[in-house]
Design a protein around this motif. Structure first.
Motif, PDB file in Angstrom:
ATOM      1  N   ASN A 242     -21.802 -19.832 -54.924  1.00 38.35           N
ATOM      2  CA  ASN A 242     -20.356 -19.752 -54.695  1.00 38.35           C
ATOM      3  C   ASN A 242     -20.055 -19.140 -53.333  1.00 38.35           C
ATOM      4  OD1 ASN A 242     -19.675 -20.920 -57.111  1.00 38.35           O
ATOM      5  ND2 ASN A 242     -19.177 -19.007 -58.145  1.00 38.35           N
ATOM      6  N   GLY A 243     -20.812 -18.101 -52.989  1.00 34.65           N
ATOM      7  CA  GLY A 243     -20.611 -17.471 -51.695  1.00 34.65           C
ATOM      8  C   GLY A 243     -20.912 -18.422 -50.549  1.00 34.65           C
ATOM      9  N   MET A 244     -21.994 -19.185 -50.671  1.00 38.99           N
ATOM     10  CA  MET A 244     -22.354 -20.131 -49.623  1.00 38.99           C
ATOM     11  C   MET A 244     -21.314 -21.244 -49.501  1.00 38.99           C
ATOM     12  SD  MET A 244     -24.629 -20.462 -47.312  1.00 38.99           S
ATOM     13  CE  MET A 244     -25.787 -21.479 -46.401  1.00 38.99           C
ATOM     14  N   ALA A 245     -20.784 -21.696 -50.631  1.00 39.48           N
ATOM     15  CA  ALA A 245     -19.757 -22.738 -50.592  1.00 39.48           C
ATOM     16  C   ALA A 245     -18.497 -22.230 -49.889  1.00 39.48           C
ATOM     17  CB  ALA A 245     -19.423 -23.194 -52.007  1.00 39.48           C
ATOM     18  N   LEU A 246     -18.094 -21.007 -50.221  1.00 41.11           N
ATOM     19  CA  LEU A 246     -16.913 -20.429 -49.574  1.00 41.11           C
ATOM     20  C   LEU A 246     -17.162 -20.245 -48.084  1.00 41.11           C
ATOM     21  CD1 LEU A 246     -14.089 -19.149 -49.804  1.00 41.11           C
ATOM     22  CD2 LEU A 246     -15.225 -16.970 -50.341  1.00 41.11           C
ATOM     23  N   LEU A 247     -18.341 -19.775 -47.735  1.00 37.27           N
ATOM     24  CA  LEU A 247     -18.664 -19.538 -46.332  1.00 37.27           C
ATOM     25  C   LEU A 247     -18.701 -20.844 -45.542  1.00 37.27           C
ATOM     26  CD1 LEU A 247     -19.348 -17.138 -44.483  1.00 37.27           C
ATOM     27  CD2 LEU A 247     -21.753 -17.555 -44.984  1.00 37.27           C
ATOM     28  N   THR A 248     -19.207 -21.902 -46.166  1.00 38.37           N
ATOM     29  CA  THR A 248     -19.263 -23.201 -45.505  1.00 38.37           C
ATOM     30  C   THR A 248     -17.860 -23.703 -45.180  1.00 38.37           C
ATOM     31  OG1 THR A 248     -21.338 -23.768 -46.618  1.00 38.37           O
ATOM     32  CG2 THR A 248     -20.033 -25.594 -45.735  1.00 38.37           C
ATOM     33  N   THR A 249     -16.949 -23.534 -46.110  1.00 38.88           N
ATOM     34  CA  THR A 249     -15.557 -23.917 -45.851  1.00 38.88           C
ATOM     35  C   THR A 249     -14.989 -23.126 -44.686  1.00 38.88           C
ATOM     36  OG1 THR A 249     -15.156 -24.567 -48.145  1.00 38.88           O
ATOM     37  CG2 THR A 249     -13.223 -23.974 -46.829  1.00 38.88           C
ATOM     38  N   HIS A 250     -15.264 -21.824 -44.670  1.00 38.30           N
ATOM     39  CA  HIS A 250     -14.726 -20.993 -43.590  1.00 38.30           C
ATOM     40  C   HIS A 250     -15.389 -21.307 -42.250  1.00 38.30           C
ATOM     41  CE1 HIS A 250     -11.754 -18.307 -45.371  1.00 38.30           C
ATOM     42  NE2 HIS A 250     -12.408 -18.520 -46.497  1.00 38.30           N
ATOM     43  N   GLU A 251     -16.636 -21.716 -42.273  1.00 41.26           N
ATOM     44  CA  GLU A 251     -17.244 -22.171 -41.027  1.00 41.26           C
ATOM     45  C   GLU A 251     -16.503 -23.397 -40.498  1.00 41.26           C
ATOM     46  OE1 GLU A 251     -21.567 -23.538 -39.177  1.00 41.26           O
ATOM     47  OE2 GLU A 251     -21.267 -23.553 -41.345  1.00 41.26           O
ATOM     48  N   ARG A 252     -16.150 -24.300 -41.398  1.00 40.00           N
ATOM     49  CA  ARG A 252     -15.487 -25.542 -40.979  1.00 40.00           C
ATOM     50  C   ARG A 252     -14.067 -25.308 -40.491  1.00 40.00           C
ATOM     51  NH1 ARG A 252     -17.780 -29.359 -45.954  1.00 40.00           N
ATOM     52  NH2 ARG A 252     -19.880 -29.607 -45.075  1.00 40.00           N
ATOM     53  N   ILE A 253     -13.422 -24.241 -40.979  1.00 40.57           N
ATOM     54  CA  ILE A 253     -12.081 -23.949 -40.474  1.00 40.57           C
ATOM     55  C   ILE A 253     -12.130 -22.872 -39.395  1.00 40.57           C
ATOM     56  CG2 ILE A 253     -10.964 -24.685 -42.609  1.00 40.57           C
ATOM     57  CD1 ILE A 253     -10.558 -21.764 -43.353  1.00 40.57           C
ATOM     58  N   ALA A 254     -13.350 -22.560 -38.940  1.00 36.47           N
ATOM     59  CA  ALA A 254     -13.584 -21.679 -37.786  1.00 36.47           C
ATOM     60  C   ALA A 254     -13.141 -20.237 -38.016  1.00 36.47           C
ATOM     61  CB  ALA A 254     -12.910 -22.247 -36.536  1.00 36.47           C
ATOM     62  N   THR A 255     -13.341 -19.716 -39.228  1.00 38.79           N
ATOM     63  CA  THR A 255     -13.082 -18.300 -39.475  1.00 38.79           C
ATOM     64  C   THR A 255     -14.132 -17.462 -38.745  1.00 38.79           C
ATOM     65  OG1 THR A 255     -12.122 -18.772 -41.639  1.00 38.79           O
ATOM     66  CG2 THR A 255     -12.873 -16.521 -41.258  1.00 38.79           C
ATOM     67  N   ARG A 256     -13.703 -16.415 -38.117  1.00 38.73           N
ATOM     68  CA  ARG A 256     -14.583 -15.574 -37.304  1.00 38.73           C
ATOM     69  C   ARG A 256     -15.764 -15.037 -38.113  1.00 38.73           C
ATOM     70  NH1 ARG A 256     -11.019 -12.142 -36.204  1.00 38.73           N
ATOM     71  NH2 ARG A 256     -11.679 -10.407 -37.533  1.00 38.73           N
ATOM     72  N   GLY A 257     -16.961 -15.198 -37.601  1.00 40.74           N
ATOM     73  CA  GLY A 257     -18.165 -14.665 -38.221  1.00 40.74           C
ATOM     74  C   GLY A 257     -18.809 -15.566 -39.255  1.00 40.74           C
ATOM     75  N   ALA A 258     -18.095 -16.588 -39.730  1.00 40.03           N
ATOM     76  CA  ALA A 258     -18.617 -17.413 -40.824  1.00 40.03           C
ATOM     77  C   ALA A 258     -19.849 -18.203 -40.409  1.00 40.03           C
ATOM     78  CB  ALA A 258     -17.528 -18.354 -41.334  1.00 40.03           C
ATOM     79  N   ALA A 259     -19.815 -18.819 -39.235  1.00 43.86           N
ATOM     80  CA  ALA A 259     -20.939 -19.652 -38.807  1.00 43.86           C
ATOM     81  C   ALA A 259     -22.205 -18.818 -38.590  1.00 43.86           C
ATOM     82  CB  ALA A 259     -20.573 -20.396 -37.522  1.00 43.86           C
ATOM     83  N   VAL A 260     -22.050 -17.662 -37.973  1.00 38.06           N
ATOM     84  CA  VAL A 260     -23.213 -16.811 -37.701  1.00 38.06           C
ATOM     85  C   VAL A 260     -23.801 -16.286 -39.007  1.00 38.06           C
ATOM     86  CG1 VAL A 260     -24.025 -14.723 -36.547  1.00 38.06           C
ATOM     87  CG2 VAL A 260     -22.316 -16.169 -35.440  1.00 38.06           C
ATOM     88  N   TYR A 261     -22.948 -15.868 -39.941  1.00 43.92           N
ATOM     89  CA  TYR A 261     -23.475 -15.323 -41.194  1.00 43.92           C
ATOM     90  C   TYR A 261     -24.110 -16.417 -42.038  1.00 43.92           C
ATOM     91  CZ  TYR A 261     -24.031 -11.881 -44.861  1.00 43.92           C
ATOM     92  OH  TYR A 261     -24.575 -11.009 -45.778  1.00 43.92           O
ATOM     93  N   ARG A 262     -23.556 -17.609 -41.996  1.00 45.50           N
ATOM     94  CA  ARG A 262     -24.166 -18.725 -42.728  1.00 45.50           C
ATOM     95  C   ARG A 262     -25.554 -19.020 -42.173  1.00 45.50           C
ATOM     96  NH1 ARG A 262     -23.619 -24.643 -42.465  1.00 45.50           N
ATOM     97  NH2 ARG A 262     -24.010 -25.500 -44.546  1.00 45.50           N
ATOM     98  N   ALA A 263     -25.700 -18.942 -40.865  1.00 37.53           N
ATOM     99  CA  ALA A 263     -27.016 -19.146 -40.260  1.00 37.53           C
ATOM    100  C   ALA A 263     -27.995 -18.070 -40.709  1.00 37.53           C
ATOM    101  CB  ALA A 263     -26.892 -19.159 -38.736  1.00 37.53           C
ATOM    102  N   MET A 264     -27.521 -16.833 -40.850  1.00 35.42           N
ATOM    103  CA  MET A 264     -28.382 -15.748 -41.324  1.00 35.42           C
ATOM    104  C   MET A 264     -28.846 -16.000 -42.752  1.00 35.42           C
ATOM    105  SD  MET A 264     -26.281 -12.487 -39.745  1.00 35.42           S
ATOM    106  CE  MET A 264     -27.292 -11.236 -40.572  1.00 35.42           C
ATOM    107  N   ILE A 265     -27.973 -16.550 -43.569  1.00 29.16           N
ATOM    108  CA  ILE A 265     -28.346 -16.861 -44.952  1.00 29.16           C
ATOM    109  C   ILE A 265     -29.397 -17.964 -44.974  1.00 29.16           C
ATOM    110  CG2 ILE A 265     -27.490 -17.797 -47.138  1.00 29.16           C
ATOM    111  CD1 ILE A 265     -24.752 -16.495 -46.375  1.00 29.16           C
ATOM    112  N   ARG A 266     -29.211 -18.970 -44.175  1.00 31.63           N
ATOM    113  CA  ARG A 266     -30.148 -20.090 -44.144  1.00 31.63           C
ATOM    114  C   ARG A 266     -31.525 -19.651 -43.637  1.00 31.63           C
ATOM    115  NH1 ARG A 266     -26.877 -25.578 -43.013  1.00 31.63           N
ATOM    116  NH2 ARG A 266     -28.994 -26.363 -43.078  1.00 31.63           N
TER     117      ARG A 266
END
Length: 228
Positions: free
Chosen positions: A101-125
């Motif tokens: 659920n967290g990854m799904a929410l983060l992916t959405t926020h990466e796509r809408i360019a929420t600050r920090g989302a893309a970098v943290y998603r990369a850390m999870i991956r």
């Protein structure tokens, strides 16, 4: 007044069940608990929701959300908190549900360019962080300039609303009665939200029957609607 209205509108957007947060595949143990009612005792939806709010969300998910929000985008510290959530969630089905659920929410926020989302998603991956839902909530809602109280209110409301949606899909309760339970539970969310959280407060939960049901659900055969 204009700033408060703007924050309210952002809060409504992100609390809305139509926001693509990806939580539809998980029932937070509701399906498991209702399925094993004959083995573990009578099942009552209102009691289940109240237990989840008082004995799981208030002391664990809410605390993780608040602590994540206060970290204000410090991704290394967020990853450490993420690992704490991982270690404190005993049952595999609940751990995996929270992470997905967290990854799904983060992916959405990466796509809408929420600050920090893309970098943290990369850390999870990369395996540096886990991506548990309350940690991600704290990260993205703080990045959207929602204050701590508003973030907690959204988190509590979404917990209850998602349980209500799952219960209706499972046929446990009708849509109108589900909304009655949601309304009855809002004061418990408010009461929990008033309790102070210290910066290093440990995560505490006690929902043994739900955890047993989720563990049984994970090894049971047969058709099911949700993953936990």
């Amino acid at each position: 007044m204009t700033l408060l209205l703007a924050q309210l509108l952002v809060a409504l957007q992100h609390a809305d069940g139509q926001f693509p947060s990806g939580g539809f595949a998980f029932s937070q143990g509701l399906e498991a608990s209702s399925s094993f009612a004959g083995l573990l005792g009578p099942f009552d939806f209102a009691d289940f929701v109240a237990t989840q709010i008082r004995h799981r969300w208030a002391g664990a998910d809410r605390v993780a959300l608040v602590r994540a929000h206060r970290l204000a985008g410090d991704l290394e510290a967020l990853a450490e908190l993420d690992r704490e959530v991982e270690a404190s969630t005993f049952v595999a089905g609940l751990r995996s549900g929270s992470r997905r659920n967290g990854m799904a929410l983060l992916t959405t926020h990466e796509r809408i360019a929420t600050r920090g989302a893309a970098v943290y998603r990369a850390m999870i991956r990369k395996g540096v962080a886990c991506g548990h839902l309350p940690v991600v909530q704290g990260l993205v809602w703080q990045a959207l300039d929602l204050d701590e109280a508003t973030a907690v209110a959204i988190g509590g409301y979404q917990t209850v609303a998602s349980l209500a949606t799952a219960a209706v899909r499972l046929g446990v309760i009708g849509a109108i009665d589900a909304q009655k339970v949601v309304a009855q539970t809002l004061p418990a969310i408010q009461a929990a939200a008033r309790r102070a959280v210290i910066d290093d407060e440990p995560l505490r939960s006690f929902t043994p029957l739900c955890e047993i049901a989720v563990a049984l659900h994970g090894v049971a055969t047969g058709q099911r609607l949700f993953s936990n």
